[in-house]
Design an enzyme around this catalytic site. Sequence first.
Site, mmCIF file in Angstrom:
data_model
loop_
_atom_site.group_PDB
_atom_site.id
_atom_site.type_symbol
_atom_site.label_atom_id
_atom_site.label_comp_id
_atom_site.label_asym_id
_atom_site.label_seq_id
_atom_site.Cartn_x
_atom_site.Cartn_y
_atom_site.Cartn_z
ATOM 1 N N LYS A 1 0.816 -1.209 0.000
ATOM 2 C CA LYS A 1 0.000 0.000 0.000
ATOM 3 C C LYS A 1 0.856 1.269 0.000
ATOM 4 O O LYS A 1 2.052 1.262 0.295
ATOM 5 C CB LYS A 1 -0.936 0.005 1.209
ATOM 6 C CG LYS A 1 -2.072 -1.022 1.130
ATOM 7 C CD LYS A 1 -3.120 -0.607 0.117
ATOM 8 C CE LYS A 1 -4.308 -1.573 0.050
ATOM 9 N NZ LYS A 1 -5.222 -1.430 1.169
ATOM 10 N N ARG B 1 -4.084 -10.092 3.976
ATOM 11 C CA ARG B 1 -4.373 -10.066 2.526
ATOM 12 C C ARG B 1 -3.132 -9.538 1.815
ATOM 13 O O ARG B 1 -2.751 -8.374 2.005
ATOM 14 C CB ARG B 1 -5.582 -9.173 2.243
ATOM 15 C CG ARG B 1 -5.980 -9.103 0.769
ATOM 16 C CD ARG B 1 -7.204 -8.212 0.588
ATOM 17 N NE ARG B 1 -7.651 -8.171 -0.793
ATOM 18 C CZ ARG B 1 -7.210 -7.300 -1.703
ATOM 19 N NH1 ARG B 1 -6.306 -6.379 -1.359
ATOM 20 N NH2 ARG B 1 -7.666 -7.327 -2.940
#
Length: 281
Positions: free
Chosen positions: A227, A262
């Site tokens: 991210k 995840r």
Amino acid sequence: MKLRVRDRTINLSQKIMVMGIININDDSFSGDGTLNQEKAFRMAKDRVGEGADIIDVGAESARTNRGPISIEDEVERLRPFIESFHSTEWNEKTEKPLLSVNTWRPEVVNKILPLGVDLLNDIGALHSNDNAKLCADHGTALLIMHSVGLPKEPHLGEKYEDIVAEVNGFFEEKISVSESAGLHREQIVLDPGIDFAKDRQDNLLLLKHLNALTIHERPLLVPVSRKTVIGEVLGIKEPQDRDAGTVACSVTSILRGASILRVHNVSATVKAVRTLDSLLK
């Protein structure tokens, strides 16, 4: 802590689950998407071979600088993958992986849940109770992600007086909505929504105080893989070069109460989880 999915119940007090990401699109932020169905499914089988407990397949990128695809296109990208998933003979020595589908529009959800989905990864912040009702109808577990507004729309400049309290209040509300729609509490997973309507400091505070989100006694999924917040901390522009930072966030998330990770790089994450497990025994 138990998680109830379509045809089984999983004890997450005994296992950290790793979710491998499969993108059936051509605009994934991490550059690993594909519109080739055979390639996408080969990637899924590879992720399971590397130790993934869950495959999370999505057909539409969450990037806000690209417009949404049509409902028909999303369904037609997802359907062949789901059918292949259920027609495959998985390794008998290991439990069949769970299938998670990353989508949020009820019109899509209504078409794909009957195909057999264990977990609906709803990145739409459960803006209505439609998806909760659909999950209840099909025995599908529901992942509730914190965000502000709808996906595919930029939500920059959001300000929170207390991001942890805000997320906890959101979870409390959405759990109540889901239960009222017919979902059992054991069918609910929570996601703090890293990088969704949050700046660097918000994301870091949530990761640092993740244990404060365990008060709901539901599994926490942490989707921090590659991210922007990792890129900002490390000064790394390319998402695919952020795996070391992802592993660091994954390990600390486990120590602070995460049950599901995840990730894009399943192999590195599984090895990190196994090593941590040995150290904590």
